[in-house]
Motif scaffolding. Structure first.
Motif, PDB file in Angstrom:
ATOM      1  N   VAL A   1      49.541  61.288  -3.770  1.00 21.09           N
ATOM      2  CA  VAL A   1      48.695  60.512  -4.775  1.00 21.09           C
ATOM      3  C   VAL A   1      48.091  59.631  -3.792  1.00 21.09           C
ATOM      4  CG1 VAL A   1      48.716  58.283  -6.475  1.00 21.09           C
ATOM      5  CG2 VAL A   1      50.263  60.684  -6.652  1.00 21.09           C
ATOM      6  N   SER A   2      46.851  59.280  -3.541  1.00 19.04           N
ATOM      7  CA  SER A   2      46.143  58.668  -3.192  1.00 19.04           C
ATOM      8  C   SER A   2      44.736  57.314  -3.751  1.00 19.04           C
ATOM      9  CB  SER A   2      44.396  59.512  -1.668  1.00 19.04           C
ATOM     10  OG  SER A   2      44.553  58.742  -0.958  1.00 19.04           O
ATOM     11  N   GLU A   3      44.816  56.010  -3.200  1.00 25.34           N
ATOM     12  CA  GLU A   3      44.363  55.557  -4.657  1.00 25.34           C
ATOM     13  C   GLU A   3      43.560  54.151  -3.488  1.00 25.34           C
ATOM     14  OE1 GLU A   3      43.853  56.254  -7.115  1.00 25.34           O
ATOM     15  OE2 GLU A   3      45.712  57.841  -7.612  1.00 25.34           O
ATOM     16  N   PHE A   4      42.797  53.466  -3.673  1.00 23.42           N
ATOM     17  CA  PHE A   4      42.082  52.302  -4.140  1.00 23.42           C
ATOM     18  C   PHE A   4      42.728  51.625  -4.685  1.00 23.42           C
ATOM     19  CE2 PHE A   4      37.924  55.445  -2.901  1.00 23.42           C
ATOM     20  CZ  PHE A   4      38.472  55.463  -1.409  1.00 23.42           C
ATOM     21  N   VAL A   5      42.856  50.461  -3.916  1.00 17.49           N
ATOM     22  CA  VAL A   5      43.918  49.657  -4.579  1.00 17.49           C
ATOM     23  C   VAL A   5      43.678  48.112  -4.514  1.00 17.49           C
ATOM     24  CG1 VAL A   5      46.047  48.646  -5.857  1.00 17.49           C
ATOM     25  CG2 VAL A   5      45.837  50.914  -5.486  1.00 17.49           C
ATOM     26  N   THR A   6      43.571  47.144  -5.435  1.00 14.23           N
ATOM     27  CA  THR A   6      42.915  45.605  -4.786  1.00 14.23           C
ATOM     28  C   THR A   6      44.564  45.439  -4.804  1.00 14.23           C
ATOM     29  OG1 THR A   6      43.137  44.833  -7.278  1.00 14.23           O
ATOM     30  CG2 THR A   6      41.367  45.621  -6.503  1.00 14.23           C
TER      31      THR A   6
ATOM     32  N   GLU B   1      34.040  47.033   4.664  1.00 13.28           N
ATOM     33  CA  GLU B   1      33.683  48.215   4.932  1.00 13.28           C
ATOM     34  C   GLU B   1      35.460  48.604   6.203  1.00 13.28           C
ATOM     35  OE1 GLU B   1      31.389  49.315   6.137  1.00 13.28           O
ATOM     36  OE2 GLU B   1      29.991  48.565   4.823  1.00 13.28           O
ATOM     37  N   ARG B   2      35.600  49.974   4.502  1.00 12.92           N
ATOM     38  CA  ARG B   2      36.771  49.982   5.748  1.00 12.92           C
ATOM     39  C   ARG B   2      36.960  51.021   7.347  1.00 12.92           C
ATOM     40  NH1 ARG B   2      36.474  54.894   1.238  1.00 12.92           N
ATOM     41  NH2 ARG B   2      35.461  56.184   2.395  1.00 12.92           N
ATOM     42  N   GLY B   3      35.664  50.805   7.882  1.00  9.54           N
ATOM     43  CA  GLY B   3      35.320  51.242   8.846  1.00  9.54           C
ATOM     44  C   GLY B   3      35.356  52.866   9.824  1.00  9.54           C
ATOM     45  N   GLU B   4      35.414  53.499  10.504  1.00  9.35           N
ATOM     46  CA  GLU B   4      35.567  54.392  11.097  1.00  9.35           C
ATOM     47  C   GLU B   4      36.968  55.120  11.062  1.00  9.35           C
ATOM     48  OE1 GLU B   4      33.864  55.398  15.256  1.00  9.35           O
ATOM     49  OE2 GLU B   4      32.099  54.619  15.078  1.00  9.35           O
ATOM     50  N   ASP B   5      37.694  54.191  11.227  1.00  8.44           N
ATOM     51  CA  ASP B   5      39.349  54.815  11.222  1.00  8.44           C
ATOM     52  C   ASP B   5      39.378  55.313   9.841  1.00  8.44           C
ATOM     53  OD1 ASP B   5      39.850  54.377  13.813  1.00  8.44           O
ATOM     54  OD2 ASP B   5      41.010  52.752  13.665  1.00  8.44           O
ATOM     55  N   GLY B   6      38.907  54.200   8.767  1.00  5.82           N
ATOM     56  CA  GLY B   6      38.528  54.243   7.268  1.00  5.82           C
ATOM     57  C   GLY B   6      38.398  55.472   6.562  1.00  5.82           C
ATOM     58  N   ASP B   7      37.038  55.994   6.778  1.00  5.53           N
ATOM     59  CA  ASP B   7      36.463  56.875   6.918  1.00  5.53           C
ATOM     60  C   ASP B   7      36.939  57.687   7.371  1.00  5.53           C
ATOM     61  OD1 ASP B   7      34.628  55.031   5.473  1.00  5.53           O
ATOM     62  OD2 ASP B   7      32.987  55.788   7.331  1.00  5.53           O
ATOM     63  N   LYS B   8      37.597  57.755   8.270  1.00  4.39           N
ATOM     64  CA  LYS B   8      38.465  59.268   8.787  1.00  4.39           C
ATOM     65  C   LYS B   8      39.348  59.905   8.293  1.00  4.39           C
ATOM     66  CE  LYS B   8      39.959  61.441  13.081  1.00  4.39           C
ATOM     67  NZ  LYS B   8      40.791  62.373  13.047  1.00  4.39           N
ATOM     68  N   PHE B   9      40.209  58.327   7.628  1.00  8.37           N
ATOM     69  CA  PHE B   9      41.521  59.304   7.324  1.00  8.37           C
ATOM     70  C   PHE B   9      40.894  59.699   5.563  1.00  8.37           C
ATOM     71  CE2 PHE B   9      44.229  57.522   3.678  1.00  8.37           C
ATOM     72  CZ  PHE B   9      45.428  57.585   4.083  1.00  8.37           C
ATOM     73  N   LYS B  10      40.003  59.324   4.627  1.00 10.56           N
ATOM     74  CA  LYS B  10      39.581  59.984   3.524  1.00 10.56           C
ATOM     75  C   LYS B  10      39.016  61.426   4.110  1.00 10.56           C
ATOM     76  CE  LYS B  10      40.349  58.605   0.584  1.00 10.56           C
ATOM     77  NZ  LYS B  10      41.515  58.288  -0.547  1.00 10.56           N
TER      78      LYS B  10
ATOM     79  N   ARG C   1      49.788  57.063  -1.056  1.00  9.14           N
ATOM     80  CA  ARG C   1      49.249  56.331  -0.208  1.00  9.14           C
ATOM     81  C   ARG C   1      48.140  55.746  -0.610  1.00  9.14           C
ATOM     82  NH1 ARG C   1      47.455  62.876   2.922  1.00  9.14           N
ATOM     83  NH2 ARG C   1      48.803  63.447   3.280  1.00  9.14           N
ATOM     84  N   LEU C   2      47.909  54.372  -0.214  1.00  8.92           N
ATOM     85  CA  LEU C   2      47.135  52.870  -0.911  1.00  8.92           C
ATOM     86  C   LEU C   2      46.329  52.625  -0.361  1.00  8.92           C
ATOM     87  CD1 LEU C   2      50.091  52.352  -2.526  1.00  8.92           C
ATOM     88  CD2 LEU C   2      48.619  53.729  -3.620  1.00  8.92           C
ATOM     89  N   MET C   3      45.868  52.436  -0.124  1.00  7.50           N
ATOM     90  CA  MET C   3      44.238  51.964   0.367  1.00  7.50           C
ATOM     91  C   MET C   3      43.868  50.426  -0.037  1.00  7.50           C
ATOM     92  SD  MET C   3      40.260  52.876   2.073  1.00  7.50           S
ATOM     93  CE  MET C   3      41.398  54.039   3.858  1.00  7.50           C
ATOM     94  N   ILE C   4      44.794  49.192  -0.174  1.00  8.55           N
ATOM     95  CA  ILE C   4      44.629  48.398   0.009  1.00  8.55           C
ATOM     96  C   ILE C   4      43.636  47.283   0.215  1.00  8.55           C
ATOM     97  CG2 ILE C   4      45.666  45.985  -0.814  1.00  8.55           C
ATOM     98  CD1 ILE C   4      47.509  48.842  -1.747  1.00  8.55           C
ATOM     99  N   TYR C   5      42.295  46.758  -0.826  1.00  2.26           N
ATOM    100  CA  TYR C   5      41.302  45.861  -0.412  1.00  2.26           C
ATOM    101  C   TYR C   5      41.411  44.692  -0.733  1.00  2.26           C
ATOM    102  CZ  TYR C   5      38.591  50.243   0.505  1.00  2.26           C
ATOM    103  OH  TYR C   5      38.350  51.390   0.497  1.00  2.26           O
ATOM    104  N   PRO C   6      41.089  43.389   0.201  1.00  2.00           N
ATOM    105  CA  PRO C   6      41.842  42.289   0.512  1.00  2.00           C
ATOM    106  C   PRO C   6      40.716  41.434  -1.116  1.00  2.00           C
ATOM    107  CG  PRO C   6      40.624  42.585   1.800  1.00  2.00           C
ATOM    108  CD  PRO C   6      40.317  44.335   1.207  1.00  2.00           C
ATOM    109  N   ILE C   7      41.020  41.961  -2.040  1.00  2.00           N
ATOM    110  CA  ILE C   7      40.013  41.056  -3.265  1.00  2.00           C
ATOM    111  C   ILE C   7      41.658  41.156  -4.333  1.00  2.00           C
ATOM    112  CG2 ILE C   7      39.529  43.370  -3.968  1.00  2.00           C
ATOM    113  CD1 ILE C   7      36.463  41.934  -4.573  1.00  2.00           C
TER     114      ILE C   7
ATOM    115  N   PRO D   1      45.546  48.985   9.848  1.00  2.00           N
ATOM    116  CA  PRO D   1      44.437  48.279   8.951  1.00  2.00           C
ATOM    117  C   PRO D   1      43.848  48.818   9.435  1.00  2.00           C
ATOM    118  CG  PRO D   1      45.298  47.167  11.115  1.00  2.00           C
ATOM    119  CD  PRO D   1      46.441  47.926  10.586  1.00  2.00           C
ATOM    120  N   VAL D   2      42.274  49.214   8.994  1.00  2.00           N
ATOM    121  CA  VAL D   2      41.648  49.827   8.828  1.00  2.00           C
ATOM    122  C   VAL D   2      40.051  49.431   9.036  1.00  2.00           C
ATOM    123  CG1 VAL D   2      42.193  51.727   8.896  1.00  2.00           C
ATOM    124  CG2 VAL D   2      40.522  50.716   6.611  1.00  2.00           C
ATOM    125  N   GLY D   3      38.859  49.249   9.830  1.00  2.00           N
ATOM    126  CA  GLY D   3      37.799  48.344   9.825  1.00  2.00           C
ATOM    127  C   GLY D   3      38.218  46.713  10.166  1.00  2.00           C
ATOM    128  N   ASP D   4      37.831  45.953   9.945  1.00  2.00           N
ATOM    129  CA  ASP D   4      36.828  45.205  10.624  1.00  2.00           C
ATOM    130  C   ASP D   4      37.999  43.425   9.060  1.00  2.00           C
ATOM    131  OD1 ASP D   4      37.398  45.341  13.287  1.00  2.00           O
ATOM    132  OD2 ASP D   4      35.071  45.243  13.190  1.00  2.00           O
TER     133      ASP D   4
END
Length: 192
Positions: free
Chosen positions: A6-11, A35-44, A145-151, A176-179
């Protein structure tokens, strides 16, 4: 044997609803504020290219099927999304129009067991809140796999609803991915 991922974008407050802004949710598009940066894009990209199949709920399937067949990219993400096998859990859909799609029929546990026998690699689940909640509740998830966004949104559909009991997971990776504070957390069920 395949692995259900399970791979999700989550706040930060656990909302998974409408990260891209296409569903009409009042806070939709929240993932694009960071911005999730190059590392985040590569992960997805790597996650998708390495998957053997998609398992989706009806709402996510309909959203993906309306968009992905029209997308092209140089990285091969769209080609993989459009060509890989897709299995859809729905009690209302009768016809699937997206390439390589088939309905999952019968008991969810039996269906997932068959999928794990059918595919050797990752069976990727994205979006699909109701399906994800059922998969977690039935102990069918091999990896989160949770990509947590700071919001914090304060409202919206949460990743986890009411469960029949507690579910324990162990952290196997965090990075962490991106800045801008986006973090990927990977969990697996904690051995009992």
């Amino acid at each position: 044997m395949g692995k259900l991922v399970v791979s999700e974008f989550v706040t930060v407050d656990g909302v998974m609803e409408d990260p891209g802004g296409a569903e009409g949710f009042e806070h939709g598009g929240w993932a694009f504020k960071f911005e999730r940066g190059e590392d985040g894009d590569k992960f997805k990209l790597d996650e998708t290219l390495n998957a053997d199949a998609l398992l989706l709920g009806r709402v996510t399937y309909e959203g993906f099927a309306a968009v992905w067949p029209t997308i092209e990219d140089d990285a091969g993400f769209a080609e993989k999304m459009n060509s890989m096998p897709k299995r859809v859990v729905s009690s209302t859909l009768k016809e699937l129009t997206w390439n390589n799609s088939a309905l999952v029929e019968g008991d969810l546990t039996n269906a997932v067991t068959k999928l794990k026998d059918e595919f050797d690699g990752d069976i990727l689940v994205a979006g699909s809140a109701t399906l994800v909640q059922a998969l977690v509740d039935d102990d069918l998830v091999d990896e989160l796999r949770l990509m947590i966004y700071p919001i914090v949104l304060g409202s919206g559909k949460r990743l986890f609803g009411d469960l029949d009991g507690t579910k324990s997971f162990q952290l196997v990776e965090s990075r962490p991915v991106g800045d801008e504070g986006v973090v990927i957390l990977t969990y697996q069920p904690k051995p009992t």
